[in-house]
Design an enzyme around this catalytic site. Structure first.
Site, PDB file in Angstrom:
ATOM      1  N   ASP A  72     -10.522  20.110  -8.348  1.00 44.81           N
ATOM      2  CA  ASP A  72      -9.688  19.262  -9.204  1.00 44.81           C
ATOM      3  C   ASP A  72      -8.359  19.938  -9.537  1.00 44.81           C
ATOM      4  OD1 ASP A  72     -11.705  17.392  -9.190  1.00 44.81           O
ATOM      5  OD2 ASP A  72     -12.487  17.922 -11.165  1.00 44.81           O
ATOM      6  N   ASP A  89       1.436  28.225 -16.760  1.00 44.67           N
ATOM      7  CA  ASP A  89       0.589  28.666 -17.873  1.00 44.67           C
ATOM      8  C   ASP A  89      -0.853  28.230 -17.660  1.00 44.67           C
ATOM      9  OD1 ASP A  89       0.035  30.007 -20.210  1.00 44.67           O
ATOM     10  OD2 ASP A  89       0.517  28.322 -21.516  1.00 44.67           O
TER      11      ASP A  89
END
EC number: 2.7.11.1
Length: 350
Positions: A72, A89
Site C-alpha cells: 500500500d 516524513d
C-alpha cells in the site's frame, strides 16, 4: 486535519485520488500575519503502524500485515514520485489503516516538497532519516547549503527502516546511528532475519529481507524506486492473517466465533432459526448487507457479517465480544472484506 505549506497544496490534491482518500475541505489558518497555513480536512482513519508495533509486544508484525503495508505504501509513493513529489516524513505514525478502504494510507505532508525545487530545510524524523537528509539537515543548521539535493530516494530509506522494525518488533533509532550499522548494515539485517523464527515462511521472509536491503543503500542512486519495488517476489506470496491482525485492523466484515455448534449446523430447521437469531442480533448495530454461515470447512460454524460501513462493524465487534449467545461466549474479530467477497475463508489463523 493536516497542515501543509501553501506552496505544497498540490501534494494533497494528488494524494486524494490515491486509494480514494476522502478530502472534505481545504481552509487557511493565519497563525501569524505573514505565515498562512493551508489545512486539509481528511477522512478519519484507524490504527497506525506505530500502534501495531506497540501491540506486537516486540514479537514483530505478521508477514500478512507487513506485505499489506509495504504494498500500500509503495503504491502511494509510486504515485507521489511520478507526480514529482517527495513525502519527506515517512514514519510509523504517518501510516494509518483505513477500515473502509481496507488499506494503509499516508498522512502528514507538512515536510513534503516538489523534487528539484526544495529549499534547504529540516526534513524527515530522527530514526527514519536517510544519510543524505542527515547531512543536509546538519548543513542547514550551520547555515550552509548542501551540494546534493534530497530526492524521492529518501522516502524509500524511511520505508525500509519501517519494514525492518515491523519484522523485528524493535525500534532501530539507535541501531542505525551505530558504527556497526555504518560499517555493515547488510550483516545486521541478515542477523535479524536469521534470529527471527518465521514458521513455514523461510523463503518469503528472505524475499522481504532482500526488498528491505534494496531500500537501505547509503547511496541514494542505488536504492530501488517505489515502482520497481512493487515487482519484488515478496508480493507474489499469499499469506493468511494472524488472529491479532483481525482484532486490530477493522473492516466492514465481522467474524463471530463460538456462536453455532454441530447441532445448529446439522439440523436444517435449527440452522435457519440460529442464523435468523444471529441476523436479528447483528442488525441492532446497523444494516447487514450479507450474512454467511458455512456448514462445511473451512469456516464451518463461523458467522461472517458484512455491514454497510466499518463504523457499524466496529460498534458490533466492541459490544458482541464476550457476550453470551445461547449459553456460549462470543468471540468477535474483523475479517478482510476482499477475501470475504471472493468467498475465500482462511482455514488456519495463527
Amino acid at each position: 486535519m493536516e497542515s501543509i505549506p501553501p506552496e505544497e497544496g498540490g501534494v494533497a490534491a494528488h494524494c486524494v485520488r490515491w486509494r480514494q482518500m476522502t478530502l472534505y475541505g481545504v481552509f487557511t489558518i493565519h497563525f501569524s500575519p505573514n505565515v498562512p497555513s493551508r489545512c486539509l480536512l481528511l477522512e478519519l482513519l484507524d490504527v497506525s503502524v506505530s500502534e501495531l508495533l506497540l501491540y506486537s509486544s516486540h514479537q514483530g508484525c505478521s508477514l500478512w500485515v507487513i506485505q499489506h503495508c509495504a504494498r500500500d505504501v509503495l503504491e502511494a509513493l509510486a504515485f507521489l514520485h511520478r507526480e514529482g513529489y517527495v513525502h519527506a516524513d515517512l514514519k510509523p505514525r504517518n501510516i494509518l489503516w483505513s477500515a473502509e478502504s481496507e488499506c494503509f494510507k499516508l498522512i502528514d505532508f507538512g515536510l513534503s516538497f516538489k523534487e528539484g525545487n526544495q529549499d534547504v530545510k529540516y526534513i524527515q524524523t530522527d530514526g527514519y532519516r536517510a544519510p543524505e537528509a542527515e547531512l543536509q539537515n546538519c548543513l542547514a543548521q550551520a547555515g550552509l547549503q548542501s551540494d546534493t539535493e534530497c530526492t524521492s530516494a529518501v522516502d524509500l530509506w524511511s520505508l525500509g527502516i519501517i519494514l525492518l522494525e515491523m519484522f523485528s518488533g524493535t525500534k532501530l533509532k539507535h541501531t542505525v546511528r551505530s558504527q556497526e550499522w555504518k560499517a555493515n548494515s547488510s550483516a545486521i539485517i541478515d542477523h535479524m532475519f536469521a534470529s527471527k523464527a518465521v514458521v513455514n515462511a523461510a523463503i518469503p521472509a528472505y524475499h522481504l529481507r532482500d526488498l528491505i536491503k534494496s531500500m537501505l543503500h547509503d547511496d541514494p542512486r542505488r536504492r530501488v524506486p517505489a515502482e520497481a519495488a512493487l515487482c519484488s517476489p515478496f508480493f507474489s506470496v499469499p499469506f493468511a492473517p494472524h488472529i491479532e491482525d483481525l482484532v486490530m485492523l477493522p473492516t466492514p466484515v465481522l467474524r463471530l466465533l463460538n456462536v453455532l455448534d454441530g447441532d445448529d449446523l446439522d439440523s436444517e430447521e435449527g440452522y435457519e432459526d440460529a442464523v435468523e437469531d444471529v441476523r436479528e442480533e447483528c442488525q441492532k448495530f446497523g444494516p447487514v448487507v450479507s450474512l454467511l454461515v458455512p456448514k462445511e470447512s473451512p469456516g464451518r460454524g463461523q458467522v461472517f457479517v458484512e455491514y454497510a460501513n466499518a463504523g457499524d462493524s466496529k460498534a458490533a465487534q466492541k459490544l458482541l465480544t464476550g457476550r453470551t449467545f445461547d449459553g456460549k461466549f462470543v468471540v468477535a474479530t474483523f475479517y478482510p472484506l476482499s477475501a470475504y467477497r471472493r468467498g475465500y475463508l482462511y482455514q488456519t489463523l495463527l
